[in-house]
Write a protein that holds these residues in place. Structure first.
Motif, short mmCIF file in Angstrom:
data_model
loop_
_atom_site.label_atom_id
_atom_site.label_comp_id
_atom_site.label_asym_id
_atom_site.label_seq_id
_atom_site.Cartn_x
_atom_site.Cartn_y
_atom_site.Cartn_z
N PRO A 100 4.78 15.67 -0.33
CA PRO A 100 3.38 15.74 0.24
C PRO A 100 2.22 15.41 -0.71
N LEU A 101 2.59 15.44 -2.02
CA LEU A 101 1.82 14.82 -3.10
C LEU A 101 1.76 13.23 -3.24
N ASN A 102 2.92 12.69 -2.77
CA ASN A 102 2.87 11.22 -3.15
C ASN A 102 1.60 10.43 -2.55
N ARG A 103 1.20 9.65 -3.26
CA ARG A 103 0.33 9.10 -2.95
C ARG A 103 -0.03 7.29 -3.43
N ARG A 104 -0.69 6.62 -3.03
CA ARG A 104 -1.04 5.12 -3.45
C ARG A 104 -2.70 5.04 -3.37
N ILE A 105 -3.26 4.94 -4.59
CA ILE A 105 -4.75 4.31 -4.51
C ILE A 105 -4.90 3.06 -4.93
N GLU B 267 0.74 -1.14 -0.10
CA GLU B 267 -0.05 -0.03 -0.10
C GLU B 267 0.87 1.31 0.01
N GLN B 268 2.10 1.03 0.35
CA GLN B 268 2.91 2.25 0.49
C GLN B 268 3.95 2.29 -0.67
N GLN B 269 3.90 1.28 -1.74
CA GLN B 269 4.91 1.02 -2.58
C GLN B 269 4.48 1.12 -4.07
N PHE B 270 5.11 1.23 -5.12
CA PHE B 270 4.73 1.39 -6.27
C PHE B 270 4.01 -0.03 -6.85
N GLY B 271 2.93 0.19 -7.38
CA GLY B 271 2.02 -1.10 -7.64
C GLY B 271 2.67 -1.86 -9.03
#
Length: 696
Positions: A232-237, A153-157
Motif C-alpha cells: 500500500p505504500l508503493n508510489r510513483r511521484i 507513471e506506474q513503473q520505476f523511473g
C-alpha cells in the motif's frame, strides 16, 4: 549562455562521464562559461572588521591562526586542538598499520572496466528493481518498444540517484525503499529517437520518468538480500504530481503563474539529485540542474533574467528535450515565473501515499545537492546542502523548531522556520604556499576556519532578509545572487554533505573543477586560482573536505581530508595515510556513513580511465585515511545513493550504457539483464554470502 543544445560534444575534461550523460544530466554545464561572475573578495584579504560584522563574531588569536570564540555548548569534539588548527588535522603516518578497521575488513576491488557490478570475494549481489519494472499493483511489464506515459507513471523511473531505506511502519518483515529519479536520457529510452522532433508521447514519458519511487521491500532472514514487493505504500511521484510550495516565497508574485494564481501549487519536481532521510522519517530531495528544462530566458527581465543567466537557461530556441513544444510552462516567454518554482529542497512522507509533497523555499533556491540533517544535543535541526556547479557555494539551514516525536505534521514544518546561511572560508597558510600541485604547506595540512553568513530568517511571526536590496522572498528565490553579496567562498562543485553519526563532524564531496587556475583555452572560465580549500590546479579528480562545525552556530574549522586521484602521483593525499595501501579514487559525489563511523564515497566521472565505484575510508585513529574500493559499476555508469548498514550495501546504478554514441539500438552496456539486452538504470544490493555483517 552555457553551451547546450542537440549537438553532442566531446568531453574536454578527461572524465569518464560521456558527452551523452553531460548533455542530458546537467545540460553541459561543464562546457560553457561559468555562471558565477561575482567578484567575491578572497576571505583572507577582507578586513577583520568586515568579516566580524558579517558574522557577528569576536576573534581570538592563537598560534598564528584566527579562531572564532562564539562556540556553543553543542559543539562536537575534534581531533584538532581548535577549529581550523593544523595541529592534529593530519594523520600521524608513522603510526603502526594495524589492518582494516571494523566495517572495512574486505579485500579491495581492483580498478576495472567490467560491464557488471563487481564486489569483493565473499559477497553476493542482485538487482532490486530496474527502470520500467512495475511499482504499483497491476502495472504493466516493461517493453521498451511499446512504452507510454501511462505505463511509465506506474513503473520505476529513469536514472535513480538518491536512495533511502527506512523501517516499515507496520510490517516488521519489510522495509521502505525510496529514491529520486534525477533525469531522463531520451536517446537511451526511445527507439529511433529524433532529438529535434520529439513526439508528445515521448515528452510525456520523460515527465513520468522523473520524480521519485516509494517501494516496499521484503528482507531475507539469513542475509541482507532484499526483494521488491507490492504494498500500500508503493508510489510513483512524477513531474506532473502536485507539490505544495511553502516558506517565504510561497504565495508571492515571484511564484504565481497563469495556471496557479495562488503561487502555492506546482506540478512536479525536476532533476532530483542527492537528498537525505530525516530523523522523523521523511525523504529530502534536492532539485539540481533545473535550467535545462526551460528555454527563452531572453524574454525575461530584471532578476528573473539575471538568475536565469546565472543558472544557465537557454536564451532562445528549443530546449534539449523540447518539453515546451507541448507544455507551455517550460517556455519562459509564456510563463516567466515557472522556473522560480523549481530548485528547492523537496520533502516527501513515504509512509502516507496520499500526502502532498512539499517544496521548502526557506532553504533557498539553487542547484541543490543533498539535504542532510544533523540534530544537536538540544534538539536543534541543522540541514546542510551543496550547490553543485563549479565555483558555487555551501549552505546550511538552522531550524528554530524542535522535533516532536510522532507528530509528522509538525515535523514536516521544521525546515520552514529558521535561518539560511552560506559559508566563507579562510586558510591557515600564506597564499604563496599553495602551489596548485598538492604540496602541503609548512604547517602540514590544508586547513583553516570559516564563518556562516545569514541570508534570511523565517519565523512564525514573519520573515527577515539579511541582505541589503533583497526582500526575504527574493533571497529565497535568487539565493546565489544574495550569497554573492556576502563574499561566499567559491568551491569545486560542492555535492553531497553528511555528518558522521559517531562524532558529528561534517563531510562534503567536492567533485572536481577543471577550470580552477586554468590557462590556455579555459583561461576565461577560471573564476579563481588554487586556494587552501581548493589547492589543486585544474582539479580533475576532486576533494573531500572535513568540517568541524559548531552546528547551531556560525563558526567552523575545516581541513582537506582527501585529495582524490592516483595514489602513485604526488598531488594525491589521503589524510596523511600511507598511499601505497589505498585504492585510487576519482570524482567523489555521494556520501554515507556506516555504524562504525567509516565514510563511504560513491564516484561520478572517474578521470582515471576505470569505472566508477563505492569506497570506504576510516576517518579517525591510526588508520585515518585508509581508503578501499568495495564495488565498481558497469560501463558508462555512475555510482549513486549509497546505503550502508550492517547487513547490506546498496547503490543506485545510474546511466549504464550511456556512451558518447550510445542509443537504444547501439548501447555500450547490457547491464543488468546481460546478453544483447538494453541497459537500464537499476538498484544493486550487495551482502555477505555467509550472512555476516558488512566489512567484518
Amino acid at each position: 549562455m552555457a553551451l547546450k543544445g542537440r549537438n553532442l560534444i566531446s568531453n574536454l575534461f578527461h572524465s569518464n562521464r560521456s558527452s551523452l550523460t553531460c548533455t542530458y544530466k546537467c545540460g553541459n554545464a561543464c562546457f560553457g562559461e561559468c555562471g558565477n561572475k561575482s567578484s567575491n573578495e578572497y576571505f583572507g584579504d577582507m578586513s577583520r572588521r568586515t568579516a566580524l560584522k558579517a558574522g557577528g563574531l569576536s576573534v581570538l588569536s592563537f598560534g598564528g591562526a584566527s579562531i572564532f570564540a562564539a562556540q556553543t555548548a553543542n559543539a562536537q569534539s575534534s581531533s584538532s586542538s581548535f577549529p581550523g588548527s593544523s595541529t592534529g588535522s593530519a594523520n600521524n603516518s608513522s603510526s603502526k598499520h594495524s589492518g582494516s578497521v571494523d566495517g572495512m575488513k574486505f579485500k579491495s576491488v581492483e580498478p576495472n572496466t567490467k560491464d557488471t557490478v563487481t564486489v569483493p570475494a565473499g559477497y553476493q549481489t542482485n538487482v532490486l528493481i530496474a527502470w520500467g519494472d512495475p511499482v504499483v499493483q497491476g502495472a504493466p511489464e516493461f517493453d521498451i518498444n511499446n512504452q507510454t506515459a501511462a505505463k511509465q507513471e506506474q513503473q520505476f523511473g529513469f536514472n535513480n540517484d538518491f536512495a533511502g531505506l527506512i523501517e516499515h511502519p507496520s510490517d516488521a518483515g519489510r522495509l521502505v525503499y525510496m529514491c529520486s529519479h534525477e533525469y531522463t536520457t531520451e536517446p537511451q529510452m526511445h527507439p529511433n529517437y529524433d532529438s529535434n522532433n520529439p513526439t508528445e508521447e515521448q515528452v510525456n514519458i520523460g515527465l513520468a520518468a522523473h520524480g521519485h519511487t516509494i517501494l516496499e521491500v521484503s528482507t531475507d532472514a539469513r542475509t541482507g538480500k532484499l526483494k521488491r514487493e507490492f504494498g500500500p505504500l508503493n508510489r510513483r511521484i512524477t513531474a506532473q504530481t502536485p507539490f505544495k510550495l511553502v516558506g517565504p516565497a510561497a504565495g508571492t508574485d515571484l511564484l504565481k503563474t497563469n495556471a496557479d494564481s495562488t503561487g502555492e501549487t506546482v506540478l512536479g519536481t525536476l532533476n532530483n539529485c542527492a537528498g537525505g532521510v530525516t530523523p522523523w522519517g521523511t525523504m529530502l530531495s534536492g532539485e539540481e540542474n533545473i535550467d535545462q528544462y526551460f528555454t527563452n530566458a531572453d524574454a525575461l527581465t530584471g532578476r528573473n533574467k539575471e538568475y536565469a543567466d546565472r543558472i544557465g537557461v537557454d536564451g532562445s530556441g528549443q530546449s534539449q528535450r523540447g518539453w515546451e513544444l507541448f507544455h507551455d510552462r517550460f517556455d519562459l516567454e509564456k510563463e516567466p515565473n515557472e522556473i522560480n518554482r523549481f530548485g528547492y529542497i523537496v520533502e516527501i512522507d513515504p509512509t502516507d501515499p496520499t500526502s502532498t509533497p512539499i517544496k521548502h523555499t526557506s532553504m533557498g533556491r539553487f542547484k541543490h545537492e543533498a539535504g542532510n540533517v544533523h540534530v544537536t544535543a538540544d534538539g536543534t535541526v541543522v540541514c546542510y546542502s551543496g550547490d553543485d556547479e563549479r565555483f558555487e557555494y555551501i549552505y546550511k539551514f538552522i531550524s528554530s523548531e524542535k522535533i516532536v516525536d510522532g507528530d509528522m505534521a509538525h515535523n514536516m514544518q521544521i525546515l520552514d522556520y529558521g535561518t539560511l546561511y552560506v559559508a566563507s572560508l579562510e586558510g591557515n597558510s600564506p597564499q604563496d604556499e599553495i602551489d596548485g600541485a598538492g604540496t602541503l604547506p609548512e604547517d602540514g595540512a590544508f586547513d583553516g576556519t570559516g564563518i556562516w553568513h545569514p541570508l534570511l530568517t523565517v519565523t512564525r511571526e514573519g520573515t527577515e532578509s539579511h541582505i541589503d536590496g533583497f526582500t526575504a522572498e527574493e533571497v529565497a528565490v535568487y539565493t546565489r545572487l544574495a550569497a554573492d553579496t556576502v563574499g561566499a567562498t567559491k568551491m569545486d562543485r560542492p555535492e553531497d554533505f553528511q555528518a558522521n553519526p559517531v562524532d558529528g563532524k561534517v563531510y562534503v564531496a567536492l567533485t572536481n573543477n577543471s577550470y580552477r587556475g586554468a590557462t590556455g583555452t579555459n583561461a576565461s572560465k577560471n573564476e579563481e586560482d588554487p586556494r587552501e580549500w581548493a589547492p589543486i590546479k585544474e582539479n580533475k579528480n576532486g576533494l573531500v573536505m572535513e568540517i568541524d562545525d559548531v552546528h547551531a552556530g556560525t563558526t567552523f574549522g575545516w581541513n582537506i581530508f582527501l585529495i582524490c586521484g592516483d595514489p602513485d602521483q604526488a598531488y594525491s593525499y589521503f589524510a596523511g595515510y600511507d598511499k601505497s595501501k589505498v585504492s585510487p579514487i576519482s570524482c567523489p559525489d555521494n556520501l554515507a556513513f556506516d555504524s562504525y563511523g567509516n565514510l563511504w564515497i560513491s564516484t561520478d566521472g572517474n578521470a582515471l580511465d576505470t569505472h566508477d565505484g563505492l569506497y570506504a575510508v576510516t576517518t579517525t585513529g591510526p588508520n585515518r585515511g585508509e581508503l578501499k574500493c568495495f564495488l565498481t559499476v558497469p560501463t558508462d555508469a555512475e555510482t549513486c545513493g549509497p546505503i550502508v548498514d550492517d547487513r547490506r550495501v546498496m547503490v543506485n546504478v545510474q546511466h549504464p550504457g550511456e556512451g558518447d554514441e550510445s542509443t537504444v539500438e547501439n548501447p555500450s552496456s547490457h547491464w543488468p539483464d546481460g546478453g544483447n539486452s538494453k541497459p537500464r538504470p537499476a538498484v544493486a544490493v550487495a551482502w555477505k554470502a555467509n550472512g555476516g555483517n558488512i566489512g567484518m
